[in-house]
Design an enzyme around this catalytic site. Structure first.
Site, mmCIF file in Angstrom:
data_model
loop_
_atom_site.group_PDB
_atom_site.id
_atom_site.type_symbol
_atom_site.label_atom_id
_atom_site.label_comp_id
_atom_site.label_asym_id
_atom_site.label_seq_id
_atom_site.Cartn_x
_atom_site.Cartn_y
_atom_site.Cartn_z
ATOM 1 N N LYS A 1 4.162 8.906 9.040
ATOM 2 C CA LYS A 1 3.970 8.272 10.348
ATOM 3 C C LYS A 1 4.938 8.795 11.431
ATOM 4 O O LYS A 1 4.721 9.901 11.910
ATOM 5 C CB LYS A 1 3.985 6.758 10.181
ATOM 6 C CG LYS A 1 2.818 6.355 9.248
ATOM 7 C CD LYS A 1 2.432 4.902 9.191
ATOM 8 C CE LYS A 1 1.107 4.773 8.457
ATOM 9 N NZ LYS A 1 1.112 4.015 7.241
ATOM 10 N N TYR B 1 0.859 -1.186 0.000
ATOM 11 C CA TYR B 1 0.000 0.000 0.000
ATOM 12 C C TYR B 1 0.892 1.231 0.000
ATOM 13 O O TYR B 1 1.814 1.340 0.800
ATOM 14 C CB TYR B 1 -0.895 0.005 1.239
ATOM 15 C CG TYR B 1 -1.799 1.215 1.340
ATOM 16 C CD1 TYR B 1 -2.839 1.412 0.437
ATOM 17 C CD2 TYR B 1 -1.609 2.160 2.355
ATOM 18 C CE1 TYR B 1 -3.672 2.524 0.545
ATOM 19 C CE2 TYR B 1 -2.451 3.264 2.467
ATOM 20 C CZ TYR B 1 -3.471 3.444 1.556
ATOM 21 O OH TYR B 1 -4.299 4.542 1.660
ATOM 22 N N ASP C 1 9.408 2.929 -0.052
ATOM 23 C CA ASP C 1 8.334 3.561 0.696
ATOM 24 C C ASP C 1 8.526 3.195 2.171
ATOM 25 O O ASP C 1 8.138 2.117 2.610
ATOM 26 C CB ASP C 1 6.963 3.105 0.182
ATOM 27 C CG ASP C 1 5.824 3.788 0.924
ATOM 28 O OD1 ASP C 1 6.105 4.556 1.874
ATOM 29 O OD2 ASP C 1 4.657 3.550 0.553
HETATM 30 C C1 LIG Z 1 0.486 4.485 5.888
HETATM 31 C C2 LIG Z 1 1.223 4.270 4.638
HETATM 32 C C3 LIG Z 1 1.065 5.129 3.519
HETATM 33 C C4 LIG Z 1 0.035 6.216 3.477
HETATM 34 O O1 LIG Z 1 0.236 7.194 4.425
HETATM 35 P P1 LIG Z 1 -0.990 8.147 4.823
HETATM 36 O O2 LIG Z 1 -0.383 9.118 5.777
HETATM 37 O O3 LIG Z 1 -2.021 7.249 5.430
HETATM 38 O O4 LIG Z 1 -1.472 8.789 3.583
HETATM 39 C C5 LIG Z 1 1.881 4.929 2.429
HETATM 40 N N1 LIG Z 1 2.796 3.950 2.413
HETATM 41 C C6 LIG Z 1 2.966 3.104 3.446
HETATM 42 C C7 LIG Z 1 4.005 2.046 3.375
HETATM 43 C C8 LIG Z 1 2.172 3.226 4.578
HETATM 44 O O5 LIG Z 1 2.315 2.362 5.580
#
Ligand SMILES: *Cc1c(COP(=O)(O)O)cnc(C)c1O
Length: 438
Positions: free
Chosen positions: A273, A150, A245
């Protein structure tokens, strides 16, 4: 689904009904909904360290930790002080403030492959921007992502995305024209020959490969030995941009993220995060050669009214400063305690005769109700979600708050205690009994 519960849920039920009348599903992010596990979602009114309390005054040991950011627990005093201090001077200016470079310095010091960083307000914005930048840099159109990973909810990335999309069992999203995803190639994770094949099929057309270096969004699924090295070598050879990511893994699996843990140098890194200390922040960064294409220096446009918000920067700085000062203590402690917890629960499953596969990297982990190794979306999706639902509800009733989906990683933080872990293992013994009974 089952609404029998030993918790008090009156207030949470009332709040849920109220929210549902105005907000789709009562939630502002679908991963918070309990549709796949059943039961009543607690409305949280307070958190302190590793614990939270809901509107009915039930207390929980929290393993969601705001889906990762709260590595120092709820209401960390230094983070709170920083937020209050910043707020007293005004909440937003739409002009530069000193704290943006403070946070940039902290991020760059932990991620030596990055020379410049741009702050945004969410992980979604970070990955969306990094993809645009990779396309601007390579002047190519195709992007490669992996099934079950994701990267936020941008159109082009909502293809075989994990997280809430996987939990709800929908293949992508309505409202995304297929033309918008025609340049997205989704491949199985942990399979290098699939990537090789894509590079030969779309010769000189692939702008980037984006990957969660430890996947958290189909549940925790680590990269196989040499997989990340293989991606690095392939992208280098094909002159495609490798994007790690690290929205979840940054400052989580190690102070310098997965790239430090596995010693790999991606071209671009996305974050979110933890770097926001519990406030909305995302970031993307890399070498000057690529980052200097970002406006106003270059032609790749990306902007944000609240980007680099002073409260968020202050919270992030307070978080990262503590992690930097205490990293020699915090990360080994997270590793040790997470190991005890994850293996303790796995042992309880074994005693109860429940088939369970546990995956863990540092303080990111998942117990899959699966009798086979989970290495990609194909194997993760074979997990028994009905058993997970029973386990989840029993744990919740006994004061353990896990992610309400089989396909989301759980997290441990520096404020979780040995007592928390023992209580959680004891609750798991009861929960596996409940799973077995039915
Ligand atoms: C949480 C997450 C996202 C998205 O971040 P948001 O702040 O929810 O938009 C993208 N990539 C990874 C790996 C994530 O865990």
């Amino acid at each position: 689904m089952a609404s029998t519960t030993s918790r008090k849920v009156e207030q949470s039920r009332r709040l849920q009904q109220r929210a549902e009348s105005m907000i789709p599903g009562g939630v502002n992010s679908p991963v918070r909904a309990f549709r796949s596990v059943g039961g009543d979602p607690p409305f949280i009114v307070r958190g302190k360290a590793s614990h939270t309390w809901d509107a009915d005054d039930n207390e929980y040991i929290d393993y969601v930790c705001s889906w990762g950011p709260l590595i120092l627990g709820h209401a960390d005093p230094a983070v709170l002080d920083a937020i209050v201090g910043a707020a007293c001077n005004g909440t937003s200016f739409g002009a530069s403030t000193p704290s943006e470079a403070d946070l940039a310095e902290l991020v760059l010091s932990a991620f030596p492959n990055m020379q410049k960083v741009r702050f945004v307000s969410s992980g979604t914005e970070a990955t969306m921007s990094a993809i645009r930048l990779a396309r601007a840099y390579t002047k190519r159109k195709y992007i490669v992502k992996f099934e079950g990973c994701y990267h936020g909810h941008a159109d082009a990335l909502l293809v075989k995305a994990g997280s809430g999309v996987a939990t709800l069992g929908i293949p992508g999203s309505a409202g995304v024209p297929e033309e918008f995803t025609q340049f997205t190639v989704a491949l199985p994770f942990n399979n290098l020959s699939a990537v090789e094949h894509a590079f030969s099929k779309f010769k000189h057309q692939i702008a980037c490969v984006i990957v969660e270096p430890v996947v958290g969004n189909m549940g925790c699924v680590p990269a196989a030995d040499d997989y990340l090295v293989g991606l690095r070598l392939l992208t280098e050879k094909e002159r495609a941009v490798l994007i790690f990511d690290e929205v979840m893994t940054g400052f989580r699996v190690a102070f310098g993220g997965a790239q430090e843990l596995y010693n790999i140098k991606p071209d671009l890194t996305t974050m979110g995060k933890i770097i926001g200390g519990g406030l909305p922040v995302g970031a993307y960064g890399g070498p000057n050669e690529i980052m200097d294409l970002v406006a106003p220096l270059g032609p790749m446009y990306q902007a944000g009214t609240l980007s680099g918000n002073p409260l968020a920067m202050a919270a992030g700085c307070a978080m990262l400063k503590q992690l930097r000062e205490r990293k020699a203590e915090i990360y080994p402690q997270l590793e040790k305690m997470s190991g005890e917890l994850v293996e303790g629960v796995a042992a309880a499953a074994k005693d109860a005769g429940v088939a369970l596969t546990h995956n863990r990297v540092g303080s990111m982990f998942t117990w899959f109700f699966n009798d086979r190794p989970v290495t990609d979306w194909e194997s993760a999706s074979k997990s028994n979600t009905e058993m997970f639902g029973k386990f989840f509800r029993s744990m919740l009733d006994n004061g353990i708050y896990l992610p309400p989906s089989q396909f989301e990683a759980a997290f441990l933080g520096a404020t979780h205690t040995a007592e928390d872990i023992q209580k959680t293992i004891a609750a798991a013994k009861v929960a596996f009994g409940a799973v077995k009974e039915s």
